[in-house]
Scaffold this active site. Structure first.
Site, PDB file in Angstrom:
ATOM      1  N   LYS A 158     -50.625   9.743 -42.915  1.00 45.75           N
ATOM      2  CA  LYS A 158     -49.512   9.351 -43.794  1.00 45.75           C
ATOM      3  C   LYS A 158     -48.598  10.539 -44.082  1.00 45.75           C
ATOM      4  CE  LYS A 158     -49.918   9.286 -48.490  1.00 45.75           C
ATOM      5  NZ  LYS A 158     -48.762   9.880 -49.184  1.00 45.75           N
ATOM      6  N   ASN A 159     -49.216  11.665 -44.451  1.00 48.96           N
ATOM      7  CA  ASN A 159     -48.396  12.799 -44.879  1.00 48.96           C
ATOM      8  C   ASN A 159     -47.690  13.503 -43.731  1.00 48.96           C
ATOM      9  OD1 ASN A 159     -49.063  12.199 -47.453  1.00 48.96           O
ATOM     10  ND2 ASN A 159     -50.412  13.962 -47.797  1.00 48.96           N
ATOM     11  N   ARG A 213     -41.976   8.959 -53.873  1.00 52.51           N
ATOM     12  CA  ARG A 213     -41.388  10.269 -54.097  1.00 52.51           C
ATOM     13  C   ARG A 213     -41.028  10.981 -52.790  1.00 52.51           C
ATOM     14  NH1 ARG A 213     -42.691  15.360 -54.951  1.00 52.51           N
ATOM     15  NH2 ARG A 213     -41.706  16.359 -56.749  1.00 52.51           N
ATOM     16  N   CYS A 225     -44.378  10.741 -61.854  1.00 50.70           N
ATOM     17  CA  CYS A 225     -45.456  10.148 -61.068  1.00 50.70           C
ATOM     18  C   CYS A 225     -46.729  10.406 -61.836  1.00 50.70           C
ATOM     19  CB  CYS A 225     -45.523  10.814 -59.706  1.00 50.70           C
ATOM     20  SG  CYS A 225     -46.827  10.159 -58.685  1.00 50.70           S
ATOM     21  N   ARG A 238     -44.087  16.506 -61.006  1.00 49.72           N
ATOM     22  CA  ARG A 238     -43.930  17.072 -59.661  1.00 49.72           C
ATOM     23  C   ARG A 238     -42.469  17.447 -59.515  1.00 49.72           C
ATOM     24  NH1 ARG A 238     -47.466  12.977 -55.962  1.00 49.72           N
ATOM     25  NH2 ARG A 238     -46.931  14.383 -54.285  1.00 49.72           N
ATOM     26  N   ILE A 282     -38.967  19.441 -58.082  1.00 52.30           N
ATOM     27  CA  ILE A 282     -38.360  19.667 -56.768  1.00 52.30           C
ATOM     28  C   ILE A 282     -37.436  20.885 -56.793  1.00 52.30           C
ATOM     29  CG2 ILE A 282     -38.550  17.310 -55.854  1.00 52.30           C
ATOM     30  CD1 ILE A 282     -35.587  16.951 -56.626  1.00 52.30           C
ATOM     31  N   ASP A 283     -37.658  21.756 -57.790  1.00 52.92           N
ATOM     32  CA  ASP A 283     -36.790  22.928 -57.912  1.00 52.92           C
ATOM     33  C   ASP A 283     -36.815  23.808 -56.658  1.00 52.92           C
ATOM     34  OD1 ASP A 283     -39.491  23.263 -58.836  1.00 52.92           O
ATOM     35  OD2 ASP A 283     -38.983  25.273 -59.511  1.00 52.92           O
ATOM     36  N   ASP A 337     -55.994  16.234 -52.437  1.00 57.57           N
ATOM     37  CA  ASP A 337     -56.101  14.817 -52.074  1.00 57.57           C
ATOM     38  C   ASP A 337     -57.542  14.372 -51.807  1.00 57.57           C
ATOM     39  OD1 ASP A 337     -53.408  14.548 -52.365  1.00 57.57           O
ATOM     40  OD2 ASP A 337     -52.926  14.391 -50.241  1.00 57.57           O
ATOM     41  N   VAL A 392     -53.575  22.426 -58.080  1.00 59.39           N
ATOM     42  CA  VAL A 392     -52.314  22.072 -57.416  1.00 59.39           C
ATOM     43  C   VAL A 392     -51.441  21.174 -58.295  1.00 59.39           C
ATOM     44  CG1 VAL A 392     -51.283  21.010 -55.361  1.00 59.39           C
ATOM     45  CG2 VAL A 392     -53.366  22.384 -55.149  1.00 59.39           C
ATOM     46  N   ARG A 409     -50.513   1.983 -50.536  1.00 58.24           N
ATOM     47  CA  ARG A 409     -49.473   2.950 -50.174  1.00 58.24           C
ATOM     48  C   ARG A 409     -49.928   3.832 -49.022  1.00 58.24           C
ATOM     49  NH1 ARG A 409     -48.550   7.050 -54.333  1.00 58.24           N
ATOM     50  NH2 ARG A 409     -47.826   7.956 -52.402  1.00 58.24           N
TER      51      ARG A 409
HETATM   52  C1  UD1 Z   1     -47.744  16.644 -50.622  1.00 54.56           C
HETATM   53  C2  UD1 Z   1     -48.532  15.414 -50.240  1.00 54.56           C
HETATM   54  C3  UD1 Z   1     -49.571  15.083 -51.300  1.00 54.56           C
HETATM   55  C4  UD1 Z   1     -50.449  16.297 -51.571  1.00 54.56           C
HETATM   56  C5  UD1 Z   1     -49.595  17.514 -51.878  1.00 54.56           C
HETATM   57  C6  UD1 Z   1     -50.412  18.789 -52.026  1.00 54.56           C
HETATM   58  C7  UD1 Z   1     -46.970  14.111 -48.962  1.00 54.56           C
HETATM   59  C8  UD1 Z   1     -46.126  12.893 -48.880  1.00 54.56           C
HETATM   60  N1  UD1 Z   1     -47.626  14.289 -50.102  1.00 54.56           N
HETATM   61  O1  UD1 Z   1     -47.034  16.335 -51.817  1.00 54.56           O
HETATM   62  O2  UD1 Z   1     -50.384  14.009 -50.802  1.00 54.56           O
HETATM   63  O3  UD1 Z   1     -51.283  16.033 -52.674  1.00 54.56           O
HETATM   64  O4  UD1 Z   1     -48.645  17.732 -50.820  1.00 54.56           O
HETATM   65  O5  UD1 Z   1     -51.190  19.008 -50.905  1.00 54.56           O
HETATM   66  O6  UD1 Z   1     -47.061  14.879 -48.030  1.00 54.56           O
HETATM   67  N2  UD1 Z   1     -43.809  21.999 -57.021  1.00 54.56           N
HETATM   68  C9  UD1 Z   1     -42.884  22.647 -57.804  1.00 54.56           C
HETATM   69  N3  UD1 Z   1     -41.589  22.687 -57.364  1.00 54.56           N
HETATM   70  C10 UD1 Z   1     -41.198  22.115 -56.186  1.00 54.56           C
HETATM   71  C11 UD1 Z   1     -42.159  21.457 -55.389  1.00 54.56           C
HETATM   72  C12 UD1 Z   1     -43.469  21.407 -55.845  1.00 54.56           C
HETATM   73  O7  UD1 Z   1     -43.198  23.171 -58.863  1.00 54.56           O
HETATM   74  O8  UD1 Z   1     -40.008  22.182 -55.843  1.00 54.56           O
HETATM   75  C13 UD1 Z   1     -45.205  21.882 -57.509  1.00 54.56           C
HETATM   76  C14 UD1 Z   1     -45.567  20.432 -57.805  1.00 54.56           C
HETATM   77  O9  UD1 Z   1     -45.192  20.075 -59.117  1.00 54.56           O
HETATM   78  C15 UD1 Z   1     -47.061  20.439 -57.601  1.00 54.56           C
HETATM   79  C16 UD1 Z   1     -47.287  21.503 -56.525  1.00 54.56           C
HETATM   80  O10 UD1 Z   1     -46.096  22.272 -56.469  1.00 54.56           O
HETATM   81  O11 UD1 Z   1     -47.714  20.845 -58.778  1.00 54.56           O
HETATM   82  C17 UD1 Z   1     -47.596  20.937 -55.149  1.00 54.56           C
HETATM   83  O12 UD1 Z   1     -46.530  20.133 -54.719  1.00 54.56           O
HETATM   84  P1  UD1 Z   1     -46.152  19.958 -53.177  1.00 54.56           P
HETATM   85  O13 UD1 Z   1     -46.976  20.885 -52.335  1.00 54.56           O
HETATM   86  O14 UD1 Z   1     -44.678  20.028 -53.060  1.00 54.56           O
HETATM   87  O15 UD1 Z   1     -46.653  18.494 -52.906  1.00 54.56           O
HETATM   88  P2  UD1 Z   1     -45.832  17.274 -52.306  1.00 54.56           P
HETATM   89  O16 UD1 Z   1     -45.056  17.716 -51.115  1.00 54.56           O
HETATM   90  O17 UD1 Z   1     -45.138  16.560 -53.398  1.00 54.56           O
END
Ligand code: UD1
Length: 426
Positions: free
Chosen positions: A23-24, A93, A117, A122, A124-125, A306, A328, A398
């Site tokens: 999926k990811n 997301r 979520c 989570r 996206i900065d 995960d 995480v 999902r």
């Molecule tokens: C992806 C996976 C999810 C998995 C996660 C961590 C997909 C669709 N989802 O989620 O299944 O659990 O990786 O292995 O691939 N963060 C920030 N700022 C940002 C981005 C992230 O602070 O701009 C923080 C998030 O709040 C979170 C952590 O970083 O606490 C990890 O997030 P991230 O690695 O980005 O996970 P996703 O890509 O959302």
């Protein structure tokens, strides 16, 4: 009327489960298809709800997306719109992964800000800061992020504060068409990102350092059509291995790369579970009793967040106390509340859970709090006394293709039942 999953615990599993495509990985491959002015053919696509949402996001921007079994054909030659609307982004997301490819291809993107979520805030900065460094102008207005780079993106040196999976992917997909060279430091190294890089390379991208924390991208003027097969889903494989550890006489899980599960297998070994590895086949059986262990989640190659709920379900019946540390995500322990309803003894202290093993869990009505927590409740039900009914299964749908069918196929007493309860989506 929604569906629930009913499990009667205590059946012994045996046989083979084939895992689906990851999926990811596939969600990112679908977003990457926006970059090619032509056809992308992706094999090994899991037929899960998140894939349908990503297909809809792509259709809304003008792509033609078709499925034939587990193959997706995406024609992005007529992409004309640059907007990912709230109704879709709020459902999934990962829709924000179209941000990078849209700015790279069209010089413009308008993507709804993902809502909250239920596995913690989570942000996206890092996605946005990186895109700014690549020359995009970013504005947040009326719940949407608007990114524009009318004269195209330019290579930059980006250092991620945290190795975010999504930020690494969004920036990679933006950088492949940027002018010049981009270096992403402290990049995430997950196998799914490496698979995305393989797909981008097949499309003509020039990327070095895949699988390391420094990825270098030399921009190219355009990307071409490509055909790619998605890697097997390591998290689905890990989930099924825990099912086997809880309830199998002998269960073989095939189709994922065991090297992607190194730490998971080593922690299972520490907990007294032997997994025999033969190529892409992993065979597991239930031990007498689990040994308690400590687990701390970390970005890859650390222990995957995960897999944290599935391990919590397993350690809930271990012979002693285990400590699980979630590094995480914030608040990824809602699942513990549901597991307690099945008789587990768990105390949460901040981002640490102390799991005191009990003899047996007892079946109960529970609700899936999120995707992996939902799957873990099904696993707990396999080993519990009596009947467990898991509600809010839209979370599970999902990300798991035919979880019920696959478990029933190896002897579990598990089936879909109608439920009168519904719930909000994330
Ligand atoms: C992806 C996976 C999810 C998995 C996660 C961590 C997909 C669709 N989802 O989620 O299944 O659990 O990786 O292995 O691939 N963060 C920030 N700022 C940002 C981005 C992230 O602070 O701009 C923080 C998030 O709040 C979170 C952590 O970083 O606490 C990890 O997030 P991230 O690695 O980005 O996970 P996703 O890509 O959302």
């Amino acid at each position: 009327m929604s569906r629930a999953i009913r499990i009667v615990g205590g059946r012994s599993l045996s046989g083979t489960i084939a895992v689906s495509g990851a999926k990811n990985a596939v969600l990112k491959h679908m977003a990457a298809a926006i970059l090619a002015d032509g056809l992308s053919i992706i094999h090994g696509v899991p037929r899960i709800a998140d894939v349908e949402v990503m297909a809809e996001v792509l259709r809304r921007i003008g792509a033609d997306v078709r499925f034939d079994g587990h193959t997706a054909t995406i024609d992005a030659s007529s992409v004309s719109s640059y907007e990912a609307p709230y109704d879709l982004v709020s459902t999934m997301r990962a829709s924000i992964l179209v941000l990078g490819p849209l700015v790279a291809r069209l010089g413009r993107a308008r993507v709804a800000m993902p809502g909250g979520c239920n596995i913690g805030s989570r942000k996206i900065d890092l996605h946005l800061k990186g895109l700014q460094q690549l020359g995009a102008e970013i504005r947040g207005e009326h719940g949407y992020i608007e990114a524009s780079a009318p004269r195209g993106l330019s290579g930059a040196h980006i250092f991620l504060d945290f190795p975010s999976v999504g930020a690494t992917e969004n920036l990679l997909m933006a950088a492949v068409l940027a002018r010049g060279t981009t270096v992403i430091e402290n990049a995430a190294r997950e196998p799914e990102i490496q698979d995305l890089v393989r797909f981008l390379r097949a499309m003509g991208a020039d990327i070095e350092g895949s699988g390391t924390s420094t990825v270098t991208v030399h921009g190219v003027p355009e990307l071409r059509s490509a055909e790619h097969t998605v890697i097997g889903d390591r998290i689905e494989a890990g989930t099924m291995l825990v099912a086997g550890a809880l309830a199998a006489e002998s269960l073989t899980v095939e189709g994922a790369d065991p090297s992607h599960l190194e730490l998971v297998l080593s922690k299972m070994h520490d907990a007294g579970v032997e997994v025999l590895v033969d190529g892409t086949r992993m065979t597991v059986s239930r031990p007498e009793r689990f040994r308690p262990i400590d687990v701390a989640t970390l970005p890859y190659p650390g222990f995957p967040t995960d897999m944290q709920p599935q391990f919590m379900a397993m350690l809930a019946v271990a012979d002693g106390d285990s400590v699980i540390t979630e590094n995480v995500f914030e608040s990824r322990f809602m699942f513990a509340d549901e597991l307690r309803r099945m008789g587990a003894d768990i105390t949460i202290e901040g981002h640490r859970a102390v799991v005191r093993g009990v003899e047996r869990l007892s079946g109960a009505p529970v609700k899936a709090p999120d995707l992996r927590g939902g799957a873990a409740l099904v696993l707990a039900g396999l080993a519990a006394d009596g009947e467990t009914v898991v509600g809010d299964t839209y979370h599970i749908e999902r990300g798991y293709e035919d979880l019920v069918g696959k478990l029933a196929g190896v002897g579990a007493a598990v089936e879909w039942v109608e439920s009168t309860e519904g719930g909000a989506s994330c």
